[in-house]
Enzyme design. Structure first.
Site, short mmCIF file in Angstrom:
data_model
loop_
_atom_site.label_atom_id
_atom_site.label_comp_id
_atom_site.label_asym_id
_atom_site.label_seq_id
_atom_site.Cartn_x
_atom_site.Cartn_y
_atom_site.Cartn_z
N CYS A 67 7.97 -27.27 -26.65
CA CYS A 67 8.05 -27.15 -28.11
C CYS A 67 9.37 -27.68 -28.66
O CYS A 67 9.40 -28.43 -29.65
CB CYS A 67 7.87 -25.68 -28.51
SG CYS A 67 8.90 -24.54 -27.56
N HIS B 144 12.03 -21.29 -33.31
CA HIS B 144 13.35 -21.79 -32.90
C HIS B 144 13.97 -22.48 -34.12
O HIS B 144 13.26 -22.92 -35.04
CB HIS B 144 13.25 -22.87 -31.83
CG HIS B 144 12.53 -22.49 -30.58
ND1 HIS B 144 12.93 -21.49 -29.74
CD2 HIS B 144 11.42 -23.03 -30.00
CE1 HIS B 144 12.12 -21.43 -28.70
NE2 HIS B 144 11.18 -22.35 -28.84
P1 NAD Z 1 1.14 -17.53 -21.76
O1 NAD Z 1 1.74 -16.58 -20.79
O2 NAD Z 1 0.99 -17.13 -23.17
O3 NAD Z 1 -0.30 -18.00 -21.27
C1 NAD Z 1 -0.52 -18.38 -19.94
C2 NAD Z 1 -1.96 -18.07 -19.60
O4 NAD Z 1 -2.20 -18.43 -18.23
C3 NAD Z 1 -2.32 -16.60 -19.73
O5 NAD Z 1 -3.61 -16.50 -20.30
C4 NAD Z 1 -2.36 -16.10 -18.29
O6 NAD Z 1 -3.28 -15.06 -18.11
C5 NAD Z 1 -2.82 -17.34 -17.55
N1 NAD Z 1 -2.42 -17.37 -16.16
C6 NAD Z 1 -1.47 -16.63 -15.52
N2 NAD Z 1 -1.41 -16.97 -14.21
C7 NAD Z 1 -2.34 -17.94 -14.04
C8 NAD Z 1 -2.77 -18.67 -12.92
N3 NAD Z 1 -2.23 -18.50 -11.71
N4 NAD Z 1 -3.77 -19.57 -13.09
C9 NAD Z 1 -4.33 -19.80 -14.30
N5 NAD Z 1 -3.96 -19.12 -15.40
C10 NAD Z 1 -2.98 -18.20 -15.27
O7 NAD Z 1 2.00 -18.86 -21.62
P2 NAD Z 1 2.16 -20.00 -22.71
O8 NAD Z 1 3.27 -19.63 -23.60
O9 NAD Z 1 0.84 -20.34 -23.29
O10 NAD Z 1 2.72 -21.19 -21.81
C11 NAD Z 1 1.86 -22.08 -21.14
C12 NAD Z 1 2.61 -23.37 -20.90
O11 NAD Z 1 2.95 -23.93 -22.17
C13 NAD Z 1 3.92 -23.24 -20.13
O12 NAD Z 1 4.14 -24.40 -19.39
C14 NAD Z 1 4.95 -23.13 -21.24
O13 NAD Z 1 6.24 -23.52 -20.83
C15 NAD Z 1 4.37 -24.12 -22.23
N6 NAD Z 1 4.79 -23.92 -23.62
C16 NAD Z 1 4.92 -22.68 -24.14
C17 NAD Z 1 5.35 -22.54 -25.45
C18 NAD Z 1 5.57 -21.20 -26.06
O14 NAD Z 1 6.51 -21.06 -26.85
N7 NAD Z 1 4.77 -20.19 -25.78
C19 NAD Z 1 5.61 -23.67 -26.22
C20 NAD Z 1 5.39 -24.94 -25.69
C21 NAD Z 1 5.00 -25.06 -24.36
#
Ligand code: NAD
Length: 355
Positions: free
Chosen positions: A155, A234
């Site tokens: 992000c 942010h």
């Molecule tokens: P999150 O924790 O909200 O969601 C992750 C999901 O994956 C959950 O539903 C969880 O149950 C599932 N999960 C957990 N272990 C797993 C596994 N072994 N196999 C498959 N699914 C599994 O995380 P998020 O914030 O959505 O982040 C996901 C990705 O996006 C990460 O790489 C993060 O760095 C990136 N990201 C996050 C944000 C943010 O601010 N939340 C912003 C941009 C990018």
């Protein structure tokens, strides 16, 4: 590298791209809805690890539900939530998997995607070497053309690239110094902090600058980061040494050509990230999301002709969503850059103007 036949230019792809989401969390559920809103792609399944409320909500939205791990089948059975199978079953039905599992977990799935001959998009929590391309639609759409593995950058990196790419490509940038004032956790997450402290990142420079360089390799950028007790957005404080003399108006009119950069104004009472998010809620955006990088028009200032100062607000939960949709189009060679960005923006309602 997997090989897919290139679409002849000008021909319409009759079949929709079949998309799976591995990890239906903060990013996964938003990307699923954005994909479902497009006419050239469809969601054929999403995975969950546990029978949480999000699993029920996915099911209610009509997204077929799969378990990420076979060992979880029993948990879903006990909770009375119907699943269609496992991730391996879903991989037989999709053209591409959008991996939205937690940071560093995505890379562990890459061998499976490769084995099944399925393309994949990873998110910013993965290292750059997980994919052939670190992607931002404005900066390097064409680089992902036909690729099998793409990483949509984080992000913070997405927001930095959106505003720096126009400056770099049209005016020239000597150097960027930026401070990332980072939200402590996403709003739903009560397990993280700080709740009453400011936590500097002691790794200097912070990883954000090098991450920008995975998309714009020749930009000279240094970043630092502090975590603060807020959950909604942010905020970046950015200083850019430009290669050419420019005015505030030159910069603003350049950015105005990029709809994923939106403008707020302190003079209209939008003096904080809280007011930016209130604006998104008042726009009736799904989940109150703000896909655009929001700049304060009255917080953009060029000093001495070549030193540009600005602030930008970043909705961490949603700014990468349109980039995931465009990455799919580039990887399947569905549309050229401008057409894809315009289509994604239209379907998601991106491109508002109030000032
Ligand atoms: P999150 O924790 O909200 O969601 C992750 C999901 O994956 C959950 O539903 C969880 O149950 C599932 N999960 C957990 N272990 C797993 C596994 N072994 N196999 C498959 N699914 C599994 O995380 P998020 O914030 O959505 O982040 C996901 C990705 O996006 C990460 O790489 C993060 O760095 C990136 N990201 C996050 C944000 C943010 O601010 N939340 C912003 C941009 C990018």
């Amino acid at each position: 590298m997997l090989h897919y036949p290139a679409r002849p230019k000008g021909k319409v792809r009759l079949m929709k791209v079949k998309v799976g989401i591995n990890g239906y969390g903060t990013i996964g559920k938003r990307v699923a809805d954005a994909v479902a809103a497009q006419s050239d792609m469809e969601i054929v399944g999403v995975t969950k690890t546990r029978p949480s409320v999000e699993a029920i909500q996915a099911w209610e939205k009509g997204y077929p539900l799969y378990v990420a791990k076979r060992s979880s089948l029993e948990l879903f059975d006990e909770a009375g939530i119907r699943v269609e199978g496992t991730l391996e079953d879903l991989l037989q039905k999709v053209d591409i998997m959008i991996d939205c599992s937690p940071g560093k977990v995505g890379a562990t799935y890459k061998p499976l995607y490769e084995k099944e001959g399925v393309k994949a998009i990873f998110q910013g929590g993965e290292k750059a070497d997980v994919a052939e391309v670190s992607f931002n639609a404005y900066a390097n759409y064409q680089k992902a053309w036909g690729s099998s593995f793409v990483r949509v950058v984080s992000c913070n990196t997405t927001a930095l690239v959106r505003t720096l790419y126009p400056l770099h490509s049209e005016i020239g940038v000597e150097e960027v110094q930026a401070v990332m004032i980072r939200r402590a956790a996403d709003p739903w997450d009560s397990s993280k902090g700080p709740i009453n402290a400011i936590e500097p990142s002691l790794k200097l420079p912070s990883h954000h600058g090098p991450d920008v360089q995975t998309v714009i390799p020749d930009i000279n950028i240094y970043t630092t980061a502090v975590k603060v007790p807020t959950t909604i957005m942010h905020l970046h404080s950015v200083i850019v040494k430009l290669s050419k003399d420019s005015t505030d108006e030159d910069i603003l009119s350049l950015w105005e050509r990029f709809p994923r950069i939106a403008f707020a104004s302190g003079s209209l009472g939008i003096k904080s990230t809280a007011r930016v998010m209130e604006m998104a809620r008042d726009m009736l955006r799904p989940r109150g999301d703000m896909y655009e990088t929001v700049l304060w028009r009255d917080g953009v200032k060029v000093m001495g002709g070549r030193t540009l100062y600005y602030y930008q607000a970043v909705h961490q939960e949603s700014d990468v969503v349109p980039e995931n949709v465009d990455a799919i189009r580039a990887m399947f060679q569905l549309m050229e850059k401008e057409e894809s960005i315009e289509t994604t923006d239209r379907t998601l309602g991106i491109g508002w103007k109030i000032v």
